[in-house]
Motif scaffolding. Structure first.
Motif, mmCIF file in Angstrom:
data_model
loop_
_atom_site.group_PDB
_atom_site.id
_atom_site.type_symbol
_atom_site.label_atom_id
_atom_site.label_comp_id
_atom_site.label_asym_id
_atom_site.label_seq_id
_atom_site.Cartn_x
_atom_site.Cartn_y
_atom_site.Cartn_z
ATOM 1 N N ALA A 221 0.715 -1.167 -0.153
ATOM 2 C CA ALA A 221 0.084 0.002 -0.029
ATOM 3 C C ALA A 221 0.926 1.168 0.095
ATOM 4 C CB ALA A 221 -0.932 -0.077 1.201
ATOM 5 N N PHE A 222 1.860 1.310 0.698
ATOM 6 C CA PHE A 222 2.949 2.383 0.776
ATOM 7 C C PHE A 222 3.488 2.679 -0.703
ATOM 8 C CE2 PHE A 222 2.664 2.128 5.690
ATOM 9 C CZ PHE A 222 2.579 3.798 5.840
ATOM 10 N N ALA A 228 1.962 6.654 -7.036
ATOM 11 C CA ALA A 228 0.640 7.332 -7.523
ATOM 12 C C ALA A 228 1.056 8.931 -7.139
ATOM 13 C CB ALA A 228 -0.481 6.972 -6.753
ATOM 14 N N SER A 229 1.815 9.202 -6.243
ATOM 15 C CA SER A 229 2.087 10.629 -5.881
ATOM 16 C C SER A 229 3.395 11.160 -6.584
ATOM 17 C CB SER A 229 2.616 10.515 -4.426
ATOM 18 O OG SER A 229 3.704 10.206 -4.289
ATOM 19 N N LEU A 230 3.931 10.456 -7.440
ATOM 20 C CA LEU A 230 5.141 11.008 -8.090
ATOM 21 C C LEU A 230 4.465 11.656 -9.722
ATOM 22 C CD1 LEU A 230 7.502 7.802 -8.285
ATOM 23 C CD2 LEU A 230 7.509 10.030 -6.860
ATOM 24 N N PRO A 231 5.489 12.594 -9.991
ATOM 25 C CA PRO A 231 4.868 13.186 -11.232
ATOM 26 C C PRO A 231 4.508 12.466 -12.409
ATOM 27 C CG PRO A 231 6.925 14.433 -10.276
ATOM 28 C CD PRO A 231 6.690 12.854 -9.637
ATOM 29 N N GLU A 232 3.375 12.743 -13.045
ATOM 30 C CA GLU A 232 3.094 11.703 -14.226
ATOM 31 C C GLU A 232 4.253 11.767 -15.321
ATOM 32 O OE1 GLU A 232 0.666 9.087 -16.481
ATOM 33 O OE2 GLU A 232 0.260 9.776 -14.419
ATOM 34 N N PRO A 233 4.763 12.830 -15.814
ATOM 35 C CA PRO A 233 5.814 12.510 -16.811
ATOM 36 C C PRO A 233 6.669 11.567 -16.333
ATOM 37 C CG PRO A 233 5.324 14.768 -16.650
ATOM 38 C CD PRO A 233 4.579 14.155 -15.256
ATOM 39 N N PHE A 234 7.217 11.614 -15.167
ATOM 40 C CA PHE A 234 8.238 10.766 -14.766
ATOM 41 C C PHE A 234 7.778 9.090 -14.594
ATOM 42 C CE2 PHE A 234 10.574 8.596 -11.240
ATOM 43 C CZ PHE A 234 11.858 8.336 -11.939
ATOM 44 N N ARG A 235 6.593 9.010 -14.164
ATOM 45 C CA ARG A 235 5.954 7.897 -13.952
ATOM 46 C C ARG A 235 5.973 6.993 -15.264
ATOM 47 N NH1 ARG A 235 1.549 9.726 -10.922
ATOM 48 N NH2 ARG A 235 0.283 8.865 -12.551
ATOM 49 N N ARG A 236 5.530 7.854 -16.258
ATOM 50 C CA ARG A 236 5.441 7.274 -17.827
ATOM 51 C C ARG A 236 6.784 7.031 -18.306
ATOM 52 N NH1 ARG A 236 1.840 11.324 -18.850
ATOM 53 N NH2 ARG A 236 3.439 12.445 -20.094
ATOM 54 N N ARG A 237 7.810 7.615 -18.193
ATOM 55 C CA ARG A 237 9.217 7.552 -18.574
ATOM 56 C C ARG A 237 9.941 6.352 -17.849
ATOM 57 N NH1 ARG A 237 13.891 10.307 -17.681
ATOM 58 N NH2 ARG A 237 12.876 11.800 -16.581
ATOM 59 N N ALA A 238 9.876 6.326 -16.566
ATOM 60 C CA ALA A 238 10.386 5.192 -15.851
ATOM 61 C C ALA A 238 9.674 3.838 -15.891
ATOM 62 C CB ALA A 238 10.535 5.830 -14.466
ATOM 63 N N GLY A 239 8.631 4.041 -16.322
ATOM 64 C CA GLY A 239 7.648 2.685 -16.643
ATOM 65 C C GLY A 239 7.420 2.401 -15.385
ATOM 66 N N LEU A 240 7.038 3.007 -14.212
ATOM 67 C CA LEU A 240 6.209 2.459 -13.145
ATOM 68 C C LEU A 240 4.914 2.373 -13.036
ATOM 69 C CD1 LEU A 240 8.221 5.337 -10.870
ATOM 70 C CD2 LEU A 240 8.809 2.884 -11.205
ATOM 71 N N PRO A 241 4.528 1.139 -12.882
ATOM 72 C CA PRO A 241 3.164 0.946 -13.214
ATOM 73 C C PRO A 241 2.213 1.315 -11.704
ATOM 74 C CG PRO A 241 4.283 -1.027 -12.054
ATOM 75 C CD PRO A 241 5.038 0.039 -12.575
ATOM 76 N N GLU A 242 1.204 1.904 -12.350
ATOM 77 C CA GLU A 242 0.076 2.569 -11.056
ATOM 78 C C GLU A 242 -0.978 1.463 -11.192
ATOM 79 O OE1 GLU A 242 -2.532 6.376 -10.386
ATOM 80 O OE2 GLU A 242 -1.053 6.401 -11.775
ATOM 81 N N MET A 243 -1.286 1.104 -9.744
ATOM 82 C CA MET A 243 -2.265 0.205 -9.499
ATOM 83 C C MET A 243 -3.504 0.799 -9.851
ATOM 84 S SD MET A 243 -0.973 -1.736 -6.011
ATOM 85 C CE MET A 243 -2.438 -2.225 -5.557
ATOM 86 N N PRO A 244 -4.709 0.046 -10.040
ATOM 87 C CA PRO A 244 -5.902 0.676 -10.179
ATOM 88 C C PRO A 244 -6.410 1.165 -8.600
ATOM 89 C CG PRO A 244 -6.019 -1.438 -11.598
ATOM 90 C CD PRO A 244 -4.425 -1.205 -10.706
ATOM 91 N N GLY A 245 -6.743 2.319 -8.635
ATOM 92 C CA GLY A 245 -7.417 2.789 -7.577
ATOM 93 C C GLY A 245 -6.491 3.481 -6.745
ATOM 94 N N ALA A 246 -5.219 3.539 -7.132
ATOM 95 C CA ALA A 246 -4.048 3.964 -6.262
ATOM 96 C C ALA A 246 -4.099 5.288 -6.199
ATOM 97 C CB ALA A 246 -2.406 3.580 -7.080
ATOM 98 N N HIS A 247 -4.654 6.231 -7.176
ATOM 99 C CA HIS A 247 -4.628 7.642 -6.833
ATOM 100 C C HIS A 247 -5.735 8.037 -5.770
ATOM 101 C CE1 HIS A 247 -3.961 11.637 -8.073
ATOM 102 N NE2 HIS A 247 -5.044 12.021 -8.014
ATOM 103 N N THR A 248 -6.770 7.100 -5.701
ATOM 104 C CA THR A 248 -7.762 7.529 -4.766
ATOM 105 C C THR A 248 -7.371 6.960 -3.539
ATOM 106 O OG1 THR A 248 -9.650 6.984 -6.347
ATOM 107 C CG2 THR A 248 -10.111 6.912 -4.010
#
Length: 488
Positions: A221-222, A228-248
């Motif tokens: 969870a952490f 989910a809290s990281l900047p979106e451009p970096f998440r995409r470029r680094a290939g970090l998967p975001e779990m469904p519902g992670a933003h909520t």
């Protein structure tokens, strides 16, 4: 959120930070610090320095305590405290140099990397307020930014590594995120491995099953919240998967933790929380006795459960008893290697491991430059002695197997010199005896630096050296040095 406070200029010696200190007792700051640490570790220079030199993998709780203590000093009202801590940090960073996995040199004194550390702290402070539904007012944000720029200036960095104005800062921040950050090994460890293997703090070390169960739920969870809290451009470029519902989940966590600020201040002060967690179970503090009583009840419940569902004993194979003693000794040696010698958690003993010991001791004792250098030099001599005695294959590092094969050779002349230097820098009044106050300064288990040691606690030079050698050679693990250098 507190309104704007007094302003702070950009030069060392200016009015002490006021806005930054308001975050110290905000429970959301824990999430913001994790986020800032991830962004720091994604910087190639910082990530390489963390992997090679930091104890955040093997000793995360100690690293957390020391980081928070350093921030408190850098935000202290007393200018002398701030200047002394800035000088200590500069000496520490000056020792951190090397080459990253891509054969690029790194230097922890790199002004761009140091500016990025300060930038992540500021940006994560702003972001934590926005995510929890309490965005900062513009005036407060500008004053806070000025404080962070002043903090960097107090470290002696030339102006210009952080932009002058807040609008320029956001352009700088977006550029670094888009162009400089990488999916580093240090960042991946923080996101995906650190929580999964996080050891129990000292006070909860007697409840491994309960801790493992809670960690198995909270760890992922952490990690999801941090990603989910990281900047979106970096998440995409680094290939970090975001779990469904992670933003909520992330926003819910910030809001829920933020509500705890309405609890009594003494309950949520970080130093009080870490103080309790890092307290030894046998401490004379009433809080430790309460936790110990709870532990005892849970252990009794566990023992009752084992009686209800007993596990049949397995017969010992013939001939095993012959090698049991040797096997046990080797196992003890390898455990000591992992818990004490391998401070960076990379599986081998290298100079950064001994440097981490020197750094921890120098920080606890708040040594000046001359004393700190003397201690580092003693550890450097010990490292050369260890290489000569234990590095059988000549690869420049010592494996757990090499150590276990020749553990008794640890207590050589250089290690004796480390013990003598440590005694000298601990004996502040030079009376050739470590009194109760000096004892507690070195062996404290939490934040309190001005408390006294147990009644009648004293050490002569010979007794101190003898106990230090017994511990560092792995012969005895019941000394005060065990929580000092082995605690996570």
């Amino acid at each position: 959120m507190p309104g704007p406070g007094p302003g702070l200029g950009d030069q060392p010696g200016a009015e002490p930070p006021s806005r930054f200190r308001t975050f110290f007792n905000d429970p959301r700051w824990a999430l913001a610090m994790v986020r800032a640490t991830v962004l720091e570790a994604a910087h190639p220079t910082i990530g390489a320095a963390l992997i090679d030199n930091s104890t955040f993998v093997a000793h995360p709780w100690r690293r957390l305590r020391n980081t928070f203590l350093s921030m408190q000093r850098m935000a202290a009202v007393d200018e002398a405290v701030r200047d002394r801590e800035a000088a200590r940090l500069n000496r520490m960073h000056a020792r951190l140099t090397g080459t990253d996995p891509k054969n690029r040199p790194y230097d922890a004194m790199d002004p761009g990397a140091r500016a990025w550390v300060v930038a992540t702290l500021f940006e994560s402070s702003v972001t934590m307020c926005r995510m929890s539904g309490q965005p900062l007012e513009q005036d407060f944000m500008e004053g806070l930014y000025a404080e962070f720029r002043a903090m960097l200036a107090s470290m002696g960095d030339e102006p210009g590594h952080l932009p002058d104005t807040l609008p320029e800062f956001w352009q700088y921040y977006d550029r670094v995120v888009a162009e400089e950050l990488e999916n580093t090994e240090a960042m991946r460890i923080i996101l995906y491995r650190l929580f999964d293997h996080l050891p129990a703090p000292p006070l909860l070390s007697g409840l491994p099953t309960l801790w493992a169960t809670g960690r198995a739920v909270a760890g992922p969870a952490f990690g999801a919240i941090a990603v989910a809290s990281l900047p979106e451009p970096f998440r995409r470029r680094a290939g970090l998967p975001e779990m469904p519902g992670a933003h909520t989940l992330m926003q819910g966590a910030y809001v829920a933790i933020g509500l705890t600020r309405f609890l009594p201040e003494s309950w949520i002060r970080p130093e009080n929380i870490i103080d309790v967690l890092s307290m030894a179970p046998d401490s004379d503090d009433p809080r430790a006795r309460t936790m110990a009583a709870l532990q005892a009840r849970m252990k009794r419940a566990g023992a009752l459960l084992r009686l209800i569902t007993p596990v049949p004993a397995q017969p010992e194979p013939a001939g095993r008893a012959t090698s049991a003693t040797a096997s046990a000794r080797r196992q003890e040696a390898e455990e000591f290697f992992r818990q004490v010698l391998d401070q960076t958690g990379n599986g081998s003993l290298d100079w950064p491991d001994l440097a981490a010991m020197a750094r921890e001791l120098a920080s606890r004792l708040d040594l000046d430059e001359a004393e700190e250098t003397r201690l580092y030099n003693a550890f450097a001599d010990w490292w050369r002695e260890l290489q000569t005695a234990l590095d059988a294959d000549g690869d420049g590092s010592i494996s757990a197997q090499e150590y276990a094969d020749a553990a008794p050779t640890l207590a050589g002349p250089a290690l004796i010199r480390v013990a003598e230097v440590l005694f000298d820098v601990t004996d502040r009044n030079g009376d050739q005896c470590i009194d109760a106050g000096e004892y507690r300064t070195l062996f404290r288990t939490a934040f309190h630096r001005d408390s006294t040691g147990p009644a009648g606690t004293t050490y002569t030079r010979s007794a101190f050296v003898k106990e230090f050698l017994a511990f560092m050679s792995g012969r005895r693990r019941t000394t005060p040095f065990d929580p000092l250098l082995a605690e996570a």
